[in-house]
Motif scaffolding. Structure first.
Motif, PDB file in Angstrom:
ATOM      1  N   ALA A 208       0.828  -1.214   0.000  1.00  0.00           N
ATOM      2  CA  ALA A 208       0.000   0.000   0.000  1.00  0.00           C
ATOM      3  C   ALA A 208       0.859   1.260   0.000  1.00  0.00           C
ATOM      4  CB  ALA A 208      -0.939  -0.011   1.203  1.00  0.00           C
ATOM      5  N   MET A 209       2.000   1.226   0.674  1.00  0.00           N
ATOM      6  CA  MET A 209       2.925   2.364   0.638  1.00  0.00           C
ATOM      7  C   MET A 209       3.508   2.532  -0.757  1.00  0.00           C
ATOM      8  SD  MET A 209       5.022   2.082   4.245  1.00  0.00           S
ATOM      9  CE  MET A 209       4.223   2.455   5.823  1.00  0.00           C
ATOM     10  N   ASP A 210       3.909   1.414  -1.381  1.00  0.00           N
ATOM     11  CA  ASP A 210       4.434   1.475  -2.744  1.00  0.00           C
ATOM     12  C   ASP A 210       3.423   2.078  -3.710  1.00  0.00           C
ATOM     13  OD1 ASP A 210       7.038   0.435  -2.463  1.00  0.00           O
ATOM     14  OD2 ASP A 210       6.344  -1.632  -2.604  1.00  0.00           O
ATOM     15  N   GLN A 211       2.158   1.779  -3.502  1.00  0.00           N
ATOM     16  CA  GLN A 211       1.111   2.258  -4.401  1.00  0.00           C
ATOM     17  C   GLN A 211       0.662   3.679  -4.087  1.00  0.00           C
ATOM     18  OE1 GLN A 211      -1.838  -0.850  -3.884  1.00  0.00           O
ATOM     19  NE2 GLN A 211      -1.026  -2.037  -5.602  1.00  0.00           N
ATOM     20  N   GLY A 212       1.203   4.260  -3.029  1.00  0.00           N
ATOM     21  CA  GLY A 212       0.819   5.617  -2.648  1.00  0.00           C
ATOM     22  C   GLY A 212      -0.510   5.703  -1.933  1.00  0.00           C
ATOM     23  N   LEU A 213      -1.078   4.555  -1.578  1.00  0.00           N
ATOM     24  CA  LEU A 213      -2.343   4.546  -0.849  1.00  0.00           C
ATOM     25  C   LEU A 213      -2.136   4.871   0.625  1.00  0.00           C
ATOM     26  CD1 LEU A 213      -3.894   1.301  -2.376  1.00  0.00           C
ATOM     27  CD2 LEU A 213      -4.424   3.672  -2.990  1.00  0.00           C
ATOM     28  N   LEU A 214      -0.996   4.476   1.133  1.00  0.00           N
ATOM     29  CA  LEU A 214      -0.667   4.685   2.542  1.00  0.00           C
ATOM     30  C   LEU A 214       0.534   5.616   2.613  1.00  0.00           C
ATOM     31  CD1 LEU A 214      -1.507   3.706   5.398  1.00  0.00           C
ATOM     32  CD2 LEU A 214       0.193   1.895   5.169  1.00  0.00           C
ATOM     33  N   PRO A 215       0.460   6.674   3.417  1.00  0.00           N
ATOM     34  CA  PRO A 215       1.582   7.615   3.507  1.00  0.00           C
ATOM     35  C   PRO A 215       2.780   7.004   4.223  1.00  0.00           C
ATOM     36  CG  PRO A 215      -0.150   8.225   5.049  1.00  0.00           C
ATOM     37  CD  PRO A 215      -0.688   7.098   4.232  1.00  0.00           C
ATOM     38  N   GLU A 216       3.838   7.777   4.299  1.00  0.00           N
ATOM     39  CA  GLU A 216       5.103   7.265   4.836  1.00  0.00           C
ATOM     40  C   GLU A 216       4.991   6.915   6.324  1.00  0.00           C
ATOM     41  OE1 GLU A 216       7.452   9.304   6.741  1.00  0.00           O
ATOM     42  OE2 GLU A 216       6.003  10.894   7.071  1.00  0.00           O
ATOM     43  N   PRO A 217       5.927   6.112   6.820  1.00  0.00           N
ATOM     44  CA  PRO A 217       5.808   5.549   8.172  1.00  0.00           C
ATOM     45  C   PRO A 217       5.761   6.565   9.298  1.00  0.00           C
ATOM     46  CG  PRO A 217       7.449   4.347   6.901  1.00  0.00           C
ATOM     47  CD  PRO A 217       7.082   5.549   6.094  1.00  0.00           C
ATOM     48  N   GLU A 218       6.220   7.778   9.046  1.00  0.00           N
ATOM     49  CA  GLU A 218       6.210   8.791  10.101  1.00  0.00           C
ATOM     50  C   GLU A 218       4.852   9.492  10.233  1.00  0.00           C
ATOM     51  OE1 GLU A 218       8.784   9.132  12.253  1.00  0.00           O
ATOM     52  OE2 GLU A 218       9.474   7.384  11.118  1.00  0.00           O
ATOM     53  N   THR A 219       3.868   9.061   9.456  1.00  0.00           N
ATOM     54  CA  THR A 219       2.532   9.648   9.529  1.00  0.00           C
ATOM     55  C   THR A 219       1.885   9.332  10.880  1.00  0.00           C
ATOM     56  OG1 THR A 219       2.259   9.362   7.152  1.00  0.00           O
ATOM     57  CG2 THR A 219       0.255   9.738   8.448  1.00  0.00           C
ATOM     58  N   PRO A 220       1.323  10.329  11.572  1.00  0.00           N
ATOM     59  CA  PRO A 220       0.669  10.070  12.858  1.00  0.00           C
ATOM     60  C   PRO A 220      -0.541   9.150  12.705  1.00  0.00           C
ATOM     61  CG  PRO A 220       1.115  12.412  12.585  1.00  0.00           C
ATOM     62  CD  PRO A 220       1.376  11.771  11.253  1.00  0.00           C
ATOM     63  N   VAL A 221      -0.744   8.286  13.663  1.00  0.00           N
ATOM     64  CA  VAL A 221      -1.895   7.385  13.674  1.00  0.00           C
ATOM     65  C   VAL A 221      -3.195   8.184  13.757  1.00  0.00           C
ATOM     66  CG1 VAL A 221      -3.000   5.495  14.945  1.00  0.00           C
ATOM     67  CG2 VAL A 221      -0.511   5.537  14.678  1.00  0.00           C
ATOM     68  N   SER A 222      -3.118   9.371  14.345  1.00  0.00           N
ATOM     69  CA  SER A 222      -4.311  10.221  14.477  1.00  0.00           C
ATOM     70  C   SER A 222      -4.862  10.667  13.124  1.00  0.00           C
ATOM     71  CB  SER A 222      -3.989  11.455  15.325  1.00  0.00           C
ATOM     72  OG  SER A 222      -2.951  12.222  14.738  1.00  0.00           O
ATOM     73  N   ALA A 223      -4.060  10.547  12.061  1.00  0.00           N
ATOM     74  CA  ALA A 223      -4.563  10.883  10.729  1.00  0.00           C
ATOM     75  C   ALA A 223      -5.676   9.931  10.316  1.00  0.00           C
ATOM     76  CB  ALA A 223      -3.419  10.835   9.714  1.00  0.00           C
ATOM     77  N   PHE A 224      -5.703   8.736  10.913  1.00  0.00           N
ATOM     78  CA  PHE A 224      -6.710   7.731  10.591  1.00  0.00           C
ATOM     79  C   PHE A 224      -7.742   7.580  11.708  1.00  0.00           C
ATOM     80  CE2 PHE A 224      -2.571   6.757   8.827  1.00  0.00           C
ATOM     81  CZ  PHE A 224      -2.851   6.749   7.474  1.00  0.00           C
ATOM     82  N   PHE A 225      -7.344   7.968  12.907  1.00  0.00           N
ATOM     83  CA  PHE A 225      -8.237   7.899  14.066  1.00  0.00           C
ATOM     84  C   PHE A 225      -8.202   9.254  14.769  1.00  0.00           C
ATOM     85  CE2 PHE A 225      -6.320   3.603  13.563  1.00  0.00           C
ATOM     86  CZ  PHE A 225      -7.450   2.946  13.117  1.00  0.00           C
ATOM     87  N   PRO A 226      -8.950  10.237  14.254  1.00  0.00           N
ATOM     88  CA  PRO A 226      -8.881  11.597  14.790  1.00  0.00           C
ATOM     89  C   PRO A 226      -9.288  11.718  16.246  1.00  0.00           C
ATOM     90  CG  PRO A 226     -10.529  11.418  13.024  1.00  0.00           C
ATOM     91  CD  PRO A 226      -9.814  10.120  13.072  1.00  0.00           C
ATOM     92  N   GLN A 227      -9.952  10.673  16.787  1.00  0.00           N
ATOM     93  CA  GLN A 227     -10.319  10.740  18.202  1.00  0.00           C
ATOM     94  C   GLN A 227      -9.094  10.803  19.105  1.00  0.00           C
ATOM     95  OE1 GLN A 227     -10.936   8.219  15.997  1.00  0.00           O
ATOM     96  NE2 GLN A 227     -11.506   6.316  17.070  1.00  0.00           N
ATOM     97  N   LEU A 228      -7.953  10.368  18.580  1.00  0.00           N
ATOM     98  CA  LEU A 228      -6.727  10.453  19.382  1.00  0.00           C
ATOM     99  C   LEU A 228      -6.336  11.906  19.659  1.00  0.00           C
ATOM    100  CD1 LEU A 228      -4.477   7.660  17.806  1.00  0.00           C
ATOM    101  CD2 LEU A 228      -5.726   7.587  19.970  1.00  0.00           C
TER     102      LEU A 228
END
Length: 322
Positions: A58-78
């Motif tokens: 998914a990272m290779d395909q550009g669907l998932l951003p780089e590993p330093e992306t905060p988890v809160s980008a997917f779970f804003p409740q954090l």
């Protein structure tokens, strides 16, 4: 130890299967009975390494951003959590089991069994308190894997298993499998996948070939290297040892002074490991993949040292003879 001695050495362990492939040739193959060759088997936490491969794709395909992306980008409740350190939790921390959560994998209030008894596993994991800052220390945590599975389903817009069929299982020729889901229908990231031993071997070969399959890249060489590199020291709970990568264990075998070939150089390897004796070992220097499965938990848990005590010495000795 020679290859012809392998069956005798492994017989007391009563393994369900043991497959060894070297330089593309299957040099050893054992099944306890003919059913073990064809039926799918629970690979338990080896599921984590398969999930890691899908994350890399998914990272290779550009669907998932780089590993330093905060988890809160997917779970804003954090972002609303009372602990501001949760905003520092990144995808990399989930992959390396260093999220900082106060978690005891196999017991206690914050644990894998407790998670599976709840009606929403992802919410349970997100609600766990932190005992230390993310990135500080590795603590084995299948809750991290479930968050990664949920993130993968978000970014691909499809169930994890469907994405696996399209991007991994299909190209590898893996048709027979089963994969459990949580109450929300998210495929289990930390366990729950069932595969045939021969298909586990294919998966290991993909990583041995640095992401290439039939001369085509399924995973970029760079991400194979990143995922299998020693990222953080493994939690010092025996018999765990070595380092942890992106849902891979990373270690080195060195023959002791009393071994048949004590002069053999250190042998680096990385592996997936599942409870009860399921394992996939990749040894790049020897161009070798080893698969082990086991299913008699009541009689024997099969220690983690099967590879190091019985198989690695044989491989090291064989290498010295060439």
């Amino acid at each position: 130890m020679r290859l012809e001695q392998m069956a005798a050495a492994l017989a007391p362990l009563h393994l369900a299967s043991c497959l060894i492939e070297q330089r593309g040739e299957r040099i050893f193959e054992h099944y306890r009975d003919e059913l073990k060759e064809t039926e799918i088997t629970r690979i338990n936490s080896c599921t984590k390494s398969v999930l890691s491969a899908l994350i890399c794709i998914a990272m290779d395909q550009g669907l998932l951003p780089e590993p330093e992306t905060p988890v809160s980008a997917f779970f804003p409740q954090l972002l609303q959590d009372a602990d501001p350190q949760k905003r520092e939790m990144k995808i990399r921390h989930l992959l390396t089991m260093s999220s900082g959560m106060d978690w005891t994998e196999f017991g206690g209030q914050n644990s894998f069994p407790q998670m599976t008894r709840t009606s929403n596993w992802v919410d349970f994991v997100l609600a766990q308190p932190l005992s230390e800052a993310p990135g500080t220390r590795m603590e084995y945590n299948s809750g991290n894997s479930q968050l990664l599975a949920a993130i993968l389903a978000q970014v691909t817009g499809m169930p994890v298993a469907q994405y696996a069929e399209q991007q991994l299982f299909g190209p590898l020729g893996i048709a027979d499998y089963a994969w459990e889901t949580d109450p929300q229908g998210i495929h289990t990231g930390g366990f729950g996948l069932q595969l045939r031993p021969a298909d586990m071997l294919k998966f290991g070969r993909l990583f041995l070939q640095e992401g290439l399959w039939e001369h085509k890249p399924l995973i970029s060489k760079a991400l194979v290297a990143s995922s299998s590199a020693p990222a953080i020291p493994a939690a010092p709970v025996p018999p765990r040892r070595g380092f942890y990568g992106w849902h891979w264990w990373v270690d080195t075998y060195e023959a002791d002074a009393n071994a048949a070939s004590p002069s053999s150089p250190p042998m680096d390897y990385y592996n997936a490991y599942g409870f009860g004796g399921q394992a996939i070992y990749i040894i790049p220097r020897l161009d070798t993949v080893v698969v082990l499965t086991h299913d008699e938990r009541k009689k024997s848990k099969i220690p983690l040292l099967v590879f190091r005590n019985h198989i690695a010495p044989m491989l090291a000795a064989q290498a010295c003879l060439k």
